[in-house]
Design a protein around this motif. Structure first.
Motif, short mmCIF file in Angstrom:
data_model
loop_
_atom_site.label_atom_id
_atom_site.label_comp_id
_atom_site.label_asym_id
_atom_site.label_seq_id
_atom_site.Cartn_x
_atom_site.Cartn_y
_atom_site.Cartn_z
N ASP A 203 21.59 30.13 -6.17
CA ASP A 203 20.21 30.30 -5.72
C ASP A 203 19.63 31.50 -6.48
N PRO A 204 18.56 31.29 -7.25
CA PRO A 204 18.03 32.39 -8.09
C PRO A 204 17.70 33.65 -7.29
N ILE A 205 17.25 33.49 -6.04
CA ILE A 205 16.90 34.67 -5.23
C ILE A 205 18.13 35.55 -5.02
N GLN A 206 19.32 34.90 -4.94
CA GLN A 206 20.54 35.66 -4.65
C GLN A 206 21.20 36.24 -5.91
N ALA A 207 20.67 35.89 -7.08
CA ALA A 207 21.31 36.35 -8.32
C ALA A 207 21.32 37.88 -8.36
N PRO A 208 22.46 38.48 -8.74
CA PRO A 208 22.54 39.95 -8.73
C PRO A 208 21.68 40.63 -9.80
N HIS A 209 21.44 39.93 -10.92
CA HIS A 209 20.62 40.54 -11.99
C HIS A 209 19.39 39.69 -12.27
N TRP A 210 18.23 40.34 -12.31
CA TRP A 210 17.02 39.65 -12.77
C TRP A 210 16.49 40.41 -13.98
N ASP A 767 6.40 52.85 -10.20
CA ASP A 767 7.47 51.96 -10.66
C ASP A 767 6.90 50.74 -11.36
N LEU A 768 5.86 50.17 -10.73
CA LEU A 768 5.26 48.97 -11.31
C LEU A 768 4.64 49.26 -12.66
N GLU A 769 3.94 50.40 -12.75
CA GLU A 769 3.29 50.74 -14.02
C GLU A 769 4.33 50.95 -15.11
N ARG A 770 5.44 51.57 -14.73
CA ARG A 770 6.53 51.77 -15.69
C ARG A 770 7.07 50.41 -16.13
N PHE A 771 7.22 49.51 -15.16
CA PHE A 771 7.74 48.16 -15.43
C PHE A 771 6.81 47.42 -16.40
N VAL A 772 5.51 47.52 -16.14
CA VAL A 772 4.52 46.83 -17.00
C VAL A 772 4.56 47.41 -18.41
N GLN A 778 9.36 46.34 -24.73
CA GLN A 778 10.75 45.92 -24.90
C GLN A 778 10.84 44.41 -24.83
N PRO A 779 11.85 43.83 -25.52
CA PRO A 779 11.96 42.38 -25.50
C PRO A 779 12.29 41.84 -24.11
N GLU A 780 13.07 42.61 -23.35
CA GLU A 780 13.47 42.12 -22.03
C GLU A 780 13.63 43.32 -21.10
N VAL A 781 13.15 43.18 -19.86
CA VAL A 781 13.19 44.32 -18.94
C VAL A 781 13.97 43.92 -17.70
N LEU A 782 14.91 44.78 -17.33
CA LEU A 782 15.70 44.53 -16.13
C LEU A 782 14.86 44.83 -14.90
N VAL A 783 14.90 43.93 -13.89
CA VAL A 783 14.14 44.16 -12.66
C VAL A 783 15.04 44.94 -11.71
N VAL A 784 14.59 46.16 -11.37
CA VAL A 784 15.41 46.99 -10.47
C VAL A 784 15.42 46.32 -9.10
N GLY A 785 16.64 46.14 -8.52
CA GLY A 785 16.74 45.52 -7.19
C GLY A 785 16.64 44.00 -7.23
N ALA A 786 16.69 43.44 -8.45
CA ALA A 786 16.61 41.97 -8.63
C ALA A 786 15.52 41.36 -7.75
N GLY A 787 15.85 40.25 -7.05
CA GLY A 787 14.83 39.55 -6.25
C GLY A 787 14.34 40.33 -5.06
N GLN A 788 15.08 41.37 -4.64
CA GLN A 788 14.68 42.13 -3.46
C GLN A 788 13.84 43.35 -3.81
N HIS A 790 10.71 45.66 -5.65
CA HIS A 790 9.25 45.51 -5.54
C HIS A 790 8.72 44.56 -6.62
N ALA A 791 9.12 44.82 -7.87
CA ALA A 791 8.66 43.95 -8.97
C ALA A 791 9.21 42.54 -8.77
N GLY A 792 10.48 42.44 -8.29
CA GLY A 792 11.11 41.14 -8.06
C GLY A 792 10.33 40.31 -7.05
N ARG A 793 9.88 40.97 -5.97
CA ARG A 793 9.10 40.23 -4.95
C ARG A 793 7.80 39.70 -5.54
N ILE A 794 7.18 40.51 -6.39
CA ILE A 794 5.91 40.05 -7.01
C ILE A 794 6.18 38.84 -7.90
#
Length: 882
Positions: A203-210, A767-772, A778-788, A790-794
């Motif tokens: 289940d993608p929501i449960q994946a440890p890394h996003w 956090d969000l501004e840093r993420f954006v 960067q070619p790929e950005v790790l989502v802190v906290g994966a699906g759980q 703040h960025a992951g929920r969005i």
């Protein structure tokens, strides 16, 4: 061997495909040289592989070697790696249609195990890494925030009268086309999870890394970039203004009458009296009638509203009946000159950002883009030239230009307009016949000191000034009726001839004392004349003629052509000393009975050396003499002094013939083709574009963009300082500006989509501004906290909304009513579309080919996308014990 087992390099964000498939850090690829060549036949393939095998064996090379086979686009490689007692074979399968049993983990495990063919019965456990990639293409609920400018509203004047000074900015389409979400399970063991054709635990929501990456739209259409590049295209056009607009509109109506009998009637007709109340708008209408008359009933390229709006923007003084005075026109020309923004025009050789030239560049750009293209540009230019002539003939100063001589740091067109303003100022001063006008341009000190000098004069001896005023007034009047270059009347010269010749001889000053002093400005401190002790007066002098850079160039060419002969050098000295001679004549007129020493003490004090000497009586006295360079026999100063006659500035020949210079400028403007015009004004347009980009960037604060803007500025200042920059270099600058614009548009797009503005909590917003900003750079950005997180929920919400829009499902509120979290979790896989890509890596360490062989790493990578299925396997076997 380590690379095959290492998990750190499993799904690299950017890498060669072989790194992605095999996890290797070093390898050699042998591929056909020409793109069209390909190793297609099976036998050739085997031959190559066996050659590679022998080569590796002979050299003892331990780097993996790959051979590219089949067509280039298929990216098929086979290879081999040899070590001491070990050989690894790299094999590959590439299919268009994927067999059903290989779309899930259990099927792939079967292939892997059968391929290894391990002799041990309880097979060591296989470690698994899985990545599913979900693509979000549909951002429907987030419309792209960039609105194209509403041209009709702009012309109507509701929006600040066509905002002609503003450049458009932003992308017309969303510059971010897709968002890719990669959900990764980096370390699973066989048997922990179930993933077959019936059921899946993944289940993608449960994946440890996003991790998230964004795909940028290819060359999104950017308003500012288009705006500048469209204007740049004019530079390549060959047509002249007349060819674009039909017959020349600069012809006077008189020329249409070819009948020779009218030739003389022009002379006898009464001359038209200039009416000074004429406002610019009247002038515009007469020009338009003229244009239409030449064109027949044809529609003019620019409609009247647009044209009038532009002219009012360029010439704000036209709105009031009374034209601007010189003082008023320069008041607004003193922006804070320290600021870097303001000084960009020095680097780019453009024009200050509040000047008429700069505004004209923006208006031509705007008209080229929105109103009538090249024809519109030609039409506006024609109106502009008519306006310049109108202002010259009616003594109206041109607004939006700094007063004073042409600023050589600006573009040539700006210098020409400043030159025209100088001419208008001189002519105006002559026609007004006021004393004040002479003092502006009659001192050899800085213009700033002239005013101070006048104040002192006023306070010291009021009697003198009245007398002066009367005299000056009279002589200025006598000037203004003729447009000639020579102002001394014949009677004056006859009178003065005698005095002038006398002055050269030793006894001269005695006779000259009888002359009345004329053209005095003020007394020079405590200095007195050396021979008769009279106070030394600073004369009213003519200001040297202002020059634009092309005139300076012409002059230097003429001077250079005179060569090095004695005669040439003499001629050159005479040409260069016109100003000196004029000042000497003024000085002689103001100080009857003076000597060259007196003149030098005022004009070049360093050339008069004073020494303290002891005279016969033993007193210390100051003794002065001319410097060595002044004593060179027949030097220029002595020669000039001998030929100079005591003539006050107002009766001298003009150093600066404003009539001729103004006509030259007007002719220069009239013959400019649109292409020349675009070349002149391109630095201003680039300058404006850079300022616009800087202004927009300051709102977003993107560090990479700041760096590029600095590069653009240094690159442009190098390119634009040369008179005719190469097209290719100019295109590069415009491209860089477009790239920056697209980056800023991307930042805005992402901020809108991730709702950075809507965050209530400061920490979350940061956090969000840093993420954006990471997403941009960067070619790929790790989502802190994966699906759980703040960025992951969005991101999750974005997918949910897109899915719902696709299936027209009920909104989120209704979902809440659907029951317990467990039930909702069952449905959560439908929050995401089917994965666009599935990647699996299977690894294990087993002995091959015999049970007693060394245990060696085996690895298989599988990727499945919509139209592609690939298996890449690295299988090792023991070459010592088999």
């Amino acid at each position: 061997m380590q690379d095959l087992l290492c998990m750190n390099n499993d799904f690299p964000p950017r890498a060669h495909c072989l790194v992605r498939w095999y996890g290797l850090r070093e390898f050699v690829v042998i591929a056909p040289a020409a793109n069209s060549d390909a190793v297609l036949s099976e036998s050739k393939c085997s031959l190559l592989l066996s050659s590679v095998s022998i080569a590796l064996g002979n050299t003892g090379c331990q780097v993996p070697l790959f051979v590219q086979i089949h067509h280039k686009w298929r990216r098929m490689y086979v290879g081999e790696c040899q070590g001491p007692g070990v050989r690894t074979d790299f094999e590959m399968v590439h299919l268009r249609k994927v067999p059903n049993q290989y779309t899930h983990l259990s099927g792939l495990l079967d292939i892997f195990k059968s391929k290894i063919g391990c002799p041990l019965t309880p097979l060591p456990p296989v470690s698994i890494a899985i990545r599913f990639t979900y693509v979000l293409q549909d951002w429907q609920q987030y419309f792209w925030p960039q609105q194209p400018p509403d041209i009709d509203a702009l012309v109507g004047g509701e929006v600040g009268g066509l905002e002609f000074g503003k450049l458009p900015f932003g992308a017309c389409e969303d510059p971010i086309s897709e968002l890719h979400l990669a959900t990764t399970w980096p370390h699973l063991t066989e048997g922990i999870i179930v993933d077959n054709d019936v059921y899946s635990d993944l289940d993608p929501i449960q994946a440890p890394h996003w991790s998230v990456r964004v795909r940028k739209a290819d060359n999104p259409q950017c308003l500012l970039g288009d705006f500048v590049s469209e204007f740049f295209k004019i530079c390549r056009r060959k047509e002249s203004t007349d060819e674009i607009l039909g017959r020349s509109t600069f012809e006077e109506e008189g020329r249409e009458i070819t009948d020779i009998t009218h030739a003389l009637s022009k002379l006898t007709e009464p001359a038209p009296v200039p009416i000074h109340k004429l406002s610019v708008s009247n002038m515009v209408h007469t020009a338009k009638k003229k244009i239409q008359k030449h064109r027949g009933g044809e529609e003019s390229p620019l409609n009247n509203d647009v044209l009038n709006t532009v002219l009012l923007f360029l010439f704000p003084d036209a709105a009031s009946e009374k034209p601007l005075d010189a003082a008023a026109s320069t008041d607004n020309n003193n922006p804070p000159s320290e600021s870097e923004e303001y000084n960009l025009y020095n680097q780019f050789k453009s024009a200050p950002s509040d000047s008429l030239t700069y505004k004209l560049a923006l208006c031509l750009c705007m008209i080229n883009f929105y109103h009538g293209g090249l024809k519109g540009v030609a039409h506006l230019w024609q109106e502009f030239v008519l306006e310049m002539r109108f202002r010259w003939e009616n003594n109206f100063l041109i607004p939006g230009l700094a007063s004073g001589p042409p600023d050589l740091r600006c573009c040539l067109l700006h210098q020409k307009l400043q030159m025209l303003n100088c001419c208008i100022e001189r002519k105006k001063a002559r026609d007004d016949g006021k004393k004040t006008s002479t003092s502006d341009n009659m001192t050899n000190t800085y213009p700033g000191n002239a005013g101070k000098a006048r104040d002192q004069l006023g306070s010291d001896n009021p009697k003198d000034t009245d007398k002066e005023k009367g005299e000056v007034g009279k002589s200025w009047d006598s000037w203004s009726d003729s447009e000639e270059e020579f102002f001394e009347c014949l009677s004056d010269t006859e009178e003065l001839k005698g005095n002038g010749q006398e002055s050269g001889k030793k006894g001269g000053p005695k006779e000259m004392v009888n002359l009345k002093p004329e053209g005095r400005l003020l007394q020079h401190g405590k200095l007195t004349l050396l021979h008769n002790g009279e106070p030394l007066y600073i004369p009213v002098t003519q200001e040297p003629a202002p020059m634009t850079e092309d005139l300076l160039e012409e002059q230097s060419e003429v001077l250079a052509k005179l060569g090095t002969s004695a005669e040439g050098a003499h001629l050159r000295a005479r040409m260069q000393s016109a100003c000196l001679l004029s000042d000497m004549e003024s000085f002689k007129a103001a100080n009857p009975g003076c000597f060259l020493e007196d003149f030098v003490r005022w004009y070049s004090p360093r050339d008069y050396i004073e020494e303290e000497v002891i005279d016969e009586k033993g007193n210390v006295v100051l003794k002065g003499e001319l410097s060595a360079r002044m004593k060179i026999p027949s030097n220029m100063w002595v020669e000039a002094w001998e030929t100079a006659k005591p003539i006050p500035a107002r009766r001298q020949r003009r150093l600066f013939d404003d009539t001729r210079e103004a006509e030259k400028v007007l002719h220069y403007l009239a013959v400019q083709k649109p292409a020349d015009l675009a070349r002149h004004l391109l630095p201003c347009v680039i300058h404006a574009a850079v300022l616009k980009v800087k202004e927009e960037e300051s709102l977003e604060n993107i560090s990479s963009v700041k760096k590029i803007i600095k590069q653009i500025i240094s690159h442009s200042s190098k390119v634009l300082h040369f008179p005719n920059p190469e097209d290719k270099k100019l295109e590069e600058i415009i491209l860089q500006i477009t790239i920056v614009e697209a980056t800023i548009a991307r930042a805005r797009s992402l901020k809108a989509k991730f709702g950075t503005e809507k965050c209530e909590q400061e920490e979350e917003r940061e956090d969000l501004e840093r993420f954006v900003s990471c997403l941009l750079e960067q070619p790929e950005v790790l989502v802190v906290g994966a699906g759980q997180g703040h960025a992951g929920r969005i991101v999750h919400k974005l997918f949910v909304n897109a899915q719902r829009a696709a299936t027209m499902a009920p909104p989120e509120e209704d979902l809440k009513r659907m029951g317990s979290p467990e039930e909702r979790r069952q449905n959560s896989s439908s929050d995401f579309p089917p994965p666009a890509g599935r990647e699996l890596i299977l690894r294990t360490t087993v002995p091959r080919p015999a049970p007693y062989s060394k245990a060696l790493p085996q690895r298989m990578y599988s990727v499945l996308t919509k139209e592609d299925f690939r298996l890449a396997g690295a299988f090792s076997s023991d070459t010592s014990f088999f």
